[in-house]
Design an enzyme around this catalytic site. Structure first.
Site, short mmCIF file in Angstrom:
data_model
loop_
_atom_site.label_atom_id
_atom_site.label_comp_id
_atom_site.label_asym_id
_atom_site.label_seq_id
_atom_site.Cartn_x
_atom_site.Cartn_y
_atom_site.Cartn_z
N ARG A 266 45.29 46.19 39.17
CA ARG A 266 43.95 46.18 39.75
C ARG A 266 43.22 44.99 39.17
O ARG A 266 42.90 44.95 37.98
CB ARG A 266 43.22 47.48 39.37
CG ARG A 266 41.87 47.66 40.03
CD ARG A 266 41.23 48.96 39.56
NE ARG A 266 40.05 49.29 40.34
CZ ARG A 266 40.06 49.97 41.48
NH1 ARG A 266 41.19 50.41 41.97
NH2 ARG A 266 38.95 50.22 42.12
N ARG A 268 40.02 42.60 38.92
CA ARG A 268 38.59 42.64 39.18
C ARG A 268 37.89 41.50 38.44
O ARG A 268 38.30 41.13 37.34
CB ARG A 268 38.00 43.98 38.69
CG ARG A 268 38.41 45.18 39.56
CD ARG A 268 37.82 45.08 40.94
NE ARG A 268 38.06 46.20 41.81
CZ ARG A 268 39.09 46.33 42.64
NH1 ARG A 268 40.02 45.39 42.69
NH2 ARG A 268 39.20 47.37 43.44
#
Ligand SMILES: C[S@@+](CC[C@H](N)C(=O)[O-])C[C@H]1O[C@@H](n2cnc3c(N)ncnc32)[C@H](O)[C@@H]1O
Length: 418
Positions: A266, A268
């Site tokens: 993930r 970000r």
């Protein structure tokens, strides 16, 4: 900053312009629904710094009255003005509000630093700051199921729509840190925008407005990696420039949850800003990489709700899609939009709107609610207060908690030492 404690004093009850919203069957105080009253009440019980004027005093009293009305076991029992006033003067002395405190992650009583939690979701950004003793003095999240999860875990009902002045008015004048994983749906227009006034209508505008009005010492923003490249980087430059114009010295970096010990890829972007140049200079994104282990987050198949196992049709499809591929256990099988399947020892990023079958544990079953929360690094005492479908949405929207924890520690060091 030390928290100012104020008691409600010299209370008089006044008559409110009370209406009934026929459609929803809810009582409305001005523009305030019961959910908002619950936000007023719970945020007051945890932290009453925003009580400044007569109006907010009266609103708290009104919320307490409504709470007592809803809680009473005998519907004929009369809730007198005298009783409401007594409770309002010293609510903690009454054993009526324990549900707001018997939660896994209560607000620290005497936090040295204060923060506000915008676009709060289920509190993934808040959690590590609470752990460090930071005190939340305002939160906002308009999704009613996310609010339920937040209330069950932090004992605090977030206020609703942050674009509304009736919500922003509850933000206390002083706080140290603004936290926001702001939504990114407005990218399509942001790239063409140049100055502060142009970004009106975007959620970043709300963040910028609050920074301008309150000037907290520090800010932590989180967003998808694509924010940095959208419209050839112009959107991101606009955001950084506006933060600069508002007096913030910022650093940013794209970070991956996989590097923080979670079996989830993930990526970000994190933006950290300080009003002090010296503090910003002292901040860095150097973290020691941690290893992850998929096995650690998986529950035993025998404890998994049978409805989470894939149908025979899906199983057969997956068998075909993985023919000739190395399959190992435990693994997560990912189907992408083109119908290709990869077998990995981690999950791809949890997504809110993704197909129900895009991630299958060992090609057999979907992730349970607890596994989804663990994939984001939420501790096991984090309460599940909504349906599995909502947990899927909420975890897809949330953050990798251990990533935020590492950043929070660095911010904390800087606020205390530089
Ligand atoms: C990307 S998510 C942030 C999730 C959060 N960081 C967490 O740990 O769960 C953005 C959140 O903003 C909320 N939101 C969007 N527009 C809002 C508004 N106008 N007022 C309040 N909340 C809003 C959405 O419901 C969503 O939960």
């Amino acid at each position: 900053m030390a928290v100012r404690k104020k008691k409600i004093q010299n209370i008089k009850l006044v008559d409110f312009p009370e209406e009934v919203d026929e459609q929803n069957g809810i009582k409305v105080y001005g523009e305030t629904s019961w959910e908002n009253q619950l936000a007023v009440l719970s945020q007051y019980l945890h932290n009453n710094v925003y009580i400044g004027d007569e109006d907010s005093k009266q609103e708290i009293i009104y919320a307490i009255r409504e709470f007592l009305e809803r809680k009473k076991s005998n519907k004929d029992e009369e809730i007198t003005d005298e009783y409401v006033i007594k409770v309002a003067e010293n609510p903690i002395a009454y054993n009526l509000f324990s549900d707001f405190f018997k939660v896994p992650f209560p607000n620290p009583k005497f936090g040295q630093h204060t923060f506000i939690d915008l676009f709060a979701g289920i509190g993934g950004i808040r959690l590590p700051f609470n752990e460090m003793g930071y005190r939340c003095v305002f939160s906002s999240e308009w999704d009613k199921y996310a609010q339920q999860t937040y209330l069950a875990n932090f004992g605090e009902m977030p206020f609703g729509d942050i674009t509304k002045e009736v919500t922003k008015k509850y933000i206390p004048k002083h706080f140290d840190l603004l936290l926001a994983g702001f939504p990114c749906q407005a990218f399509s227009i942001m790239g063409k925008m140049q100055g502060f006034a142009d970004i009106r209508g975007t959620m970043f505008f709300e963040v910028a407005t609050i920074l301008e009005r309150h000037q907290p010492e520090a800010v932590l923003l989180e967003n998808v990696k694509q924010l940095t490249t959208h419209d050839q980087g112009r959107t991101f430059s606009t955001i950084l420039r506006i933060l600069g114009e508002l007096g913030y010295h910022v650093k940013w970096q794209v970070l991956n949850a996989l590097d923080f010990g979670l079996p989830q890829k993930r990526e970000r972007v994190i933006i950290v800003g300080f009003r002090s140049q010296q503090r910003c200079d002292a901040f860095n994104f150097d973290f020691k990489k941690k290893t992850y282990n998929l096995k650690e987050i998986l529950e035993d198949d025998k404890d998994i709700d049978p409805s989470l196992f894939a149908s025979d049709m899906i199983l057969q499809k997956r068998q075909k899609q993985t023919e000739g591929k190395t399959v190992f256990y435990p693994s997560i099988w990912h189907e992408n939009k083109a119908g290709n399947v990869s077998v990995l020892d981690y999950a791809c990023a949890l997504r809110t709107g993704a197909s129900y079958n895009y991630l299958l544990v060992n090609g057999q079953r979907r992730l349970s609610s607890r596994e989804l929360l663990r994939l984001q690094g939420f501790p096991d005492n984090y309460k599940i207060a909504v349906s599995h479908g909502e947990i899927r949405r909420q975890t897809g929207n949330s953050v990798a908690v251990p990533m935020i924890r590492e950043i929070a520690r660095k911010i904390d060091y800087i606020l205390n030492n530089i």
